[in-house]
Design a protein around this motif. Structure first.
Motif, PDB file in Angstrom:
ATOM      1  N   ALA A 126      -5.312  13.954   8.401  1.00 26.45           N
ATOM      2  CA  ALA A 126      -5.966  14.675   7.303  1.00 26.45           C
ATOM      3  C   ALA A 126      -7.471  14.518   7.418  1.00 26.45           C
ATOM      4  O   ALA A 126      -7.986  13.398   7.497  1.00 26.45           O
ATOM      5  CB  ALA A 126      -5.484  14.155   5.958  1.00 26.45           C
ATOM      6  N   MET A 127      -8.173  15.658   7.383  1.00 25.84           N
ATOM      7  CA  MET A 127      -9.631  15.653   7.447  1.00 25.84           C
ATOM      8  C   MET A 127     -10.226  15.552   6.044  1.00 25.84           C
ATOM      9  O   MET A 127     -11.358  15.978   5.810  1.00 25.84           O
ATOM     10  CB  MET A 127     -10.113  16.907   8.162  1.00 25.84           C
ATOM     11  N   PHE A 128      -9.472  14.970   5.122  1.00 18.19           N
ATOM     12  CA  PHE A 128      -9.915  14.795   3.745  1.00 18.19           C
ATOM     13  C   PHE A 128      -9.352  13.482   3.219  1.00 18.19           C
ATOM     14  O   PHE A 128      -8.464  12.867   3.831  1.00 18.19           O
ATOM     15  CB  PHE A 128      -9.448  15.971   2.871  1.00 18.19           C
ATOM     16  N   LYS A 129      -9.881  13.026   2.118  1.00 20.34           N
ATOM     17  CA  LYS A 129      -9.391  11.815   1.479  1.00 20.34           C
ATOM     18  C   LYS A 129      -8.016  12.094   0.882  1.00 20.34           C
ATOM     19  O   LYS A 129      -7.864  12.949   0.011  1.00 20.34           O
ATOM     20  CB  LYS A 129     -10.358  11.362   0.394  1.00 20.34           C
ATOM     21  N   SER A 130      -7.007  11.355   1.348  1.00 24.46           N
ATOM     22  CA  SER A 130      -5.645  11.529   0.855  1.00 24.46           C
ATOM     23  C   SER A 130      -5.079  10.184   0.415  1.00 24.46           C
ATOM     24  O   SER A 130      -5.159   9.196   1.147  1.00 24.46           O
ATOM     25  CB  SER A 130      -4.745  12.122   1.947  1.00 24.46           C
ATOM     26  N   ASN A 131      -4.523  10.178  -0.776  1.00 29.79           N
ATOM     27  CA  ASN A 131      -3.839   8.984  -1.263  1.00 29.79           C
ATOM     28  C   ASN A 131      -2.375   8.959  -0.838  1.00 29.79           C
ATOM     29  O   ASN A 131      -1.659   8.003  -1.129  1.00 29.79           O
ATOM     30  CB  ASN A 131      -3.926   8.919  -2.793  1.00 29.79           C
ATOM     31  N   VAL A 132      -1.953  10.003  -0.152  1.00 29.29           N
ATOM     32  CA  VAL A 132      -0.564  10.119   0.288  1.00 29.29           C
ATOM     33  C   VAL A 132      -0.336   9.356   1.586  1.00 29.29           C
ATOM     34  O   VAL A 132       0.690   8.717   1.781  1.00 29.29           O
ATOM     35  CB  VAL A 132      -0.191  11.603   0.469  1.00 29.29           C
ATOM     36  N   SER A 133      -1.304   9.432   2.500  1.00 28.36           N
ATOM     37  CA  SER A 133      -1.209   8.785   3.808  1.00 28.36           C
ATOM     38  C   SER A 133      -2.589   8.283   4.199  1.00 28.36           C
ATOM     39  O   SER A 133      -3.587   8.978   4.007  1.00 28.36           O
ATOM     40  CB  SER A 133      -0.705   9.790   4.853  1.00 28.36           C
ATOM     41  N   ASP A 134      -2.635   7.053   4.747  1.00 19.33           N
ATOM     42  CA  ASP A 134      -3.943   6.538   5.169  1.00 19.33           C
ATOM     43  C   ASP A 134      -4.364   7.077   6.529  1.00 19.33           C
ATOM     44  O   ASP A 134      -5.425   6.727   7.046  1.00 19.33           O
ATOM     45  CB  ASP A 134      -3.949   5.011   5.168  1.00 19.33           C
ATOM     46  N   PHE A 135      -3.531   7.954   7.127  1.00 12.68           N
ATOM     47  CA  PHE A 135      -3.912   8.617   8.368  1.00 12.68           C
ATOM     48  C   PHE A 135      -4.821   9.791   8.007  1.00 12.68           C
ATOM     49  O   PHE A 135      -4.466  10.950   8.087  1.00 12.68           O
ATOM     50  CB  PHE A 135      -2.659   9.082   9.115  1.00 12.68           C
ATOM     51  N   ASN A 136      -6.037   9.431   7.573  1.00 13.11           N
ATOM     52  CA  ASN A 136      -7.015  10.431   7.147  1.00 13.11           C
ATOM     53  C   ASN A 136      -8.408   9.954   7.503  1.00 13.11           C
ATOM     54  O   ASN A 136      -8.632   8.775   7.779  1.00 13.11           O
ATOM     55  CB  ASN A 136      -6.877  10.733   5.651  1.00 13.11           C
ATOM     56  N   ILE A 137      -9.364  10.839   7.478  1.00 14.03           N
ATOM     57  CA  ILE A 137     -10.704  10.558   7.983  1.00 14.03           C
ATOM     58  C   ILE A 137     -11.450   9.523   7.138  1.00 14.03           C
ATOM     59  O   ILE A 137     -12.309   8.794   7.659  1.00 14.03           O
ATOM     60  CB  ILE A 137     -11.522  11.860   8.099  1.00 14.03           C
ATOM     61  N   VAL A 138     -11.135   9.417   5.872  1.00 10.51           N
ATOM     62  CA  VAL A 138     -11.826   8.453   5.010  1.00 10.51           C
ATOM     63  C   VAL A 138     -11.287   7.048   5.223  1.00 10.51           C
ATOM     64  O   VAL A 138     -12.052   6.091   5.395  1.00 10.51           O
ATOM     65  CB  VAL A 138     -11.708   8.866   3.523  1.00 10.51           C
ATOM     66  N   ASP A 139      -9.979   6.911   5.230  1.00 10.65           N
ATOM     67  CA  ASP A 139      -9.358   5.587   5.326  1.00 10.65           C
ATOM     68  C   ASP A 139      -9.028   5.166   6.748  1.00 10.65           C
ATOM     69  O   ASP A 139      -8.861   3.972   7.013  1.00 10.65           O
ATOM     70  CB  ASP A 139      -8.061   5.569   4.503  1.00 10.65           C
ATOM     71  N   GLY A 140      -8.938   6.134   7.662  1.00 14.35           N
ATOM     72  CA  GLY A 140      -8.462   5.808   8.996  1.00 14.35           C
ATOM     73  C   GLY A 140      -9.468   5.960  10.100  1.00 14.35           C
ATOM     74  O   GLY A 140      -9.116   5.863  11.283  1.00 14.35           O
ATOM     75  N   SER A 141     -10.745   6.188   9.765  1.00 17.56           N
ATOM     76  CA  SER A 141     -11.774   6.329  10.795  1.00 17.56           C
ATOM     77  C   SER A 141     -13.039   5.612  10.340  1.00 17.56           C
ATOM     78  O   SER A 141     -13.223   5.351   9.148  1.00 17.56           O
ATOM     79  CB  SER A 141     -12.089   7.813  11.042  1.00 17.56           C
ATOM     80  N   PRO A 142     -13.946   5.320  11.264  1.00 19.76           N
ATOM     81  CA  PRO A 142     -15.214   4.667  10.883  1.00 19.76           C
ATOM     82  C   PRO A 142     -16.162   5.598  10.131  1.00 19.76           C
ATOM     83  O   PRO A 142     -17.188   5.130   9.628  1.00 19.76           O
ATOM     84  CB  PRO A 142     -15.816   4.242  12.232  1.00 19.76           C
TER      85      PRO A 142
END
Length: 594
Positions: A126-142
């Protein structure tokens, strides 16, 4: 409360079905038939910007030192990368060069009226902040920021229509997501669990957290019944009733029709629809794909799509740092400059009332025809058929200077000798009354003013089992090509009849452009013109027909016809004897002999 009830229905239906996803579901071109009350802006827009951006942009087509040719956003699939290994790309994904305001400003400079960006592609990131999965640009990347939030804010501020692409079924990261069969057993997947725990909740996040969305662009439908799809649509409407949903939501329930990747319909299509193309060959950024369409090629494509009544959404693939390719910025800015002068012939127009001509195509508005002149004739006279009783005036769109014209029978001949021979010089014709649609049976005008005339397969009458249909091929994985061809000509009763209207007598060379595989080679066919039969043997172009291989066509010269006087003539093609399919006939090529 009503939204919660609808969402419960979606999840209940989803939990009680395990529908498989046949490949045929992927590109749903059908729509509901109920026109959305917010559809007019879309019909008028005509030009949109697609942006494919994700982890694949950082990989740039390479995995473990090897270049993977084809569309880069499918890298995980084509290289069969395990989900856990592919996910490591996020560890270094830090697009600090991204500037939302710059993207929006550039898009407006390109002349587009709306923008659609990938919120989640098939890779599942996900290229957006998602509370559904941490596989996203906010939680999963620097990077730790939400570029989609910034982009939606800037687009709304600038008045640019904005929407998200979301891959609702295909998700290679998730054990229950569609179509990762190298990590997970497809037959054991619970697609509905995936919809329930990721896809639907993430769609809800997009609809609730990013302001008014003009479009949700779905892709690769599957795993849902029509009832489940309708329930999903109903729940989305509760959150944002004005949002348009693309036809690839599946089950024929979208608001506008999207054709196949890289496909333009052969004939005008009424209603709301898009042709989608990418600027080079890949949709995601690839460091070794430099086959960018020039500004002239884009203008021709845009005018051609508009002439058939649709929108062109053209894709740009930013790199892993968040920058558009240099050629994309340069060439699309040139397109934008052309639109500043000629935009009236595109925005808000409808399909052309004049069939495609040797000089180009047409678009229309009430009381106006816009002639898009791609090719100037040798004598500078633009022949426009069947409107002599309606014309009031003609002028250049770029400077509004009047153009002289004469009436000749039902035609008008516009003197365009002084017009520049550029990418697309536009002539405006003011008319009165009602001009009848030309339709697919209008004859192609042939003269000595152009070196070559192409009569396309769509503009023919077929008999017996012969029919015109789109033939799909690809040069690389995902680089789809679409050609309308006459197919199923296997007996003398299966024939195709083409019409040409010759305005200047003389000798004309007639060639056939076709594809012919191993089983069809060496068959005898007959071309008939001026009452004379010309027999020929088909020539092999490939071993077999395969949608995942290049479509190879040969230009096979059959005859020279001596036309003694102006008039409308027929060219007929058929097998000489009964056998297998003769070939796939794409075009009849007419060349004046000088």
């Amino acid at each position: 409360m009503r939204y919660i009830t609808t969402l419960i229905i979606v999840l209940f239906l989803a939990s009680n079905a395990k529908a498989q996803a046949p490949e045929g579901e992927s590109w749903d071109k059908n729509i509901s038939g109920k026109e959305h009350p917010n559809i007019q802006w879309f019909k008028d827009a005509k030009f949109g910007l697609f942006i494919h951006w994700g982890l694949y942009s950082a990989a740039a087509g390479e995995w473990q030192g090897k270049n993977n040719y084809g569309i880069s956003e499918w890298l995980m699939n084509t290289a069969r990368i395990p989900a856990k290994d592919y996910a490591t790309l996020a560890n270094n994904f830090n697009p600090v060069g991204f500037n939302a305001a710059q993207w929006v400003k550039q898009a407006q400079g390109f002349g587009v009226k709306y923008m659609v960006v990938t919120a989640k592609h098939h890779e599942g990131f996900a290229m957006f902040k998602s509370n559904v999965s941490d596989f996203n640009i906010v939680d999963g990347s620097p990077y730790h920021k939400d570029p989609m939030k910034a982009l939606s804010t800037e687009a709304h501020k600038a008045g640019l229509r904005f929407g998200f692409y979301y891959s609702q079924f295909v998700d290679w990261h998730e054990p229950n997501g569609g179509r990762n069969n190298w990590d997970f057993d497809e037959t054991k997947k619970d697609y509905q669990a995936y919809y329930r725990t990721k896809a639907i909740p993430q769609l809800k996040e997009l609809l609730k957290n990013y302001g008014p969305l003009d479009i949700i662009w779905f892709d690769q439908a599957g795993g849902m019944t029509p009832q489940q799809t309708q329930a999903l649509i109903d729940s989305a409407r509760k959150l944002q009733p004005g949002t348009l949903l693309s036809s690839r939501i599946g089950n024929g329930l979208g608001d506008f029709k999207d054709f196949g990747d890289g496909e333009v319909p052969a004939l005008p299509v009424k209603g709301a629809w898009e042709a989608l193309f990418t600027h080079n060959d890949s949709w995601g950024y690839t460091k070794f794909d430099h086959n960018f369409k020039t500004s002239a090629e884009i203008v021709h494509l845009l005018a051609t799509v508009a002439s058939k009544g649709g929108n062109l959404i053209l894709n740009v693939g930013p790199d892993g740092n968040g920058k558009f390719p240099e050629f994309s910025v340069r060439y699309l800015t040139e397109v934008g400059n052309w639109l500043k002068i000629n935009g009236a012939s595109i925005y808000g127009s409808t399909y052309g009332l004049i069939a495609p001509q040797p000089w180009g195509v047409s678009t229309a508005k009430p009381g106006k025809l816009f002639l898009h002149v791609f090719n100037k004739p040798t004598n500078g006279q633009i022949v426009v058929p069947n409107i002599s009783d309606h014309i009031i005036s003609a002028y250049r769109l770029d400077n509004h200077r009047p153009l002289t014209f004469v009436k000749k029978g039902t035609d008008i001949l516009i003197n365009a000798a002084a017009m520049p021979a550029n990418a697309d010089a536009v002539i405006v014709v003011n008319y009165k009354g009602k001009i009848k649609d030309a339709g697919p049976n209008a004859p192609t005008i042939v003269s000595y003013q152009y070196p070559q005339y192409n009569i396309e397969a769509a503009y023919t009458n077929t008999f017996g089992k012969a029919s015109a249909k789109a033939i799909v091929s690809s040069n690389y994985h995902g680089d789809w090509k679409h050609n309308t061809c006459i197919t199923a000509m296997a007996t003398p009763a299966d024939s195709a009849n083409f019409k040409m209207r010759v305005t200047e007598p003389g000798d004309y060379k007639i060639s056939l452009e076709y594809a012919c595989d191993e089983k069809s080679k060496g068959q005898e066919g007959t071309l008939t013109v001026l009452g004379k039969d010309y027999n020929f043997l088909t020539l092999r172009t490939s071993a077999d027909y395969d949608t995942h291989k290049p479509g190879l066509f040969i230009k096979h010269t059959i005859a020279i016809a001596s036309i003694k006087k102006p008039g409308t003539y027929s060219i007929s093609i058929k097998p000489y004897t009964s056998a297998t399919e003769l070939f796939k006939l794409k075009t009849i090529v007419i060349e004046p002999v000088k």
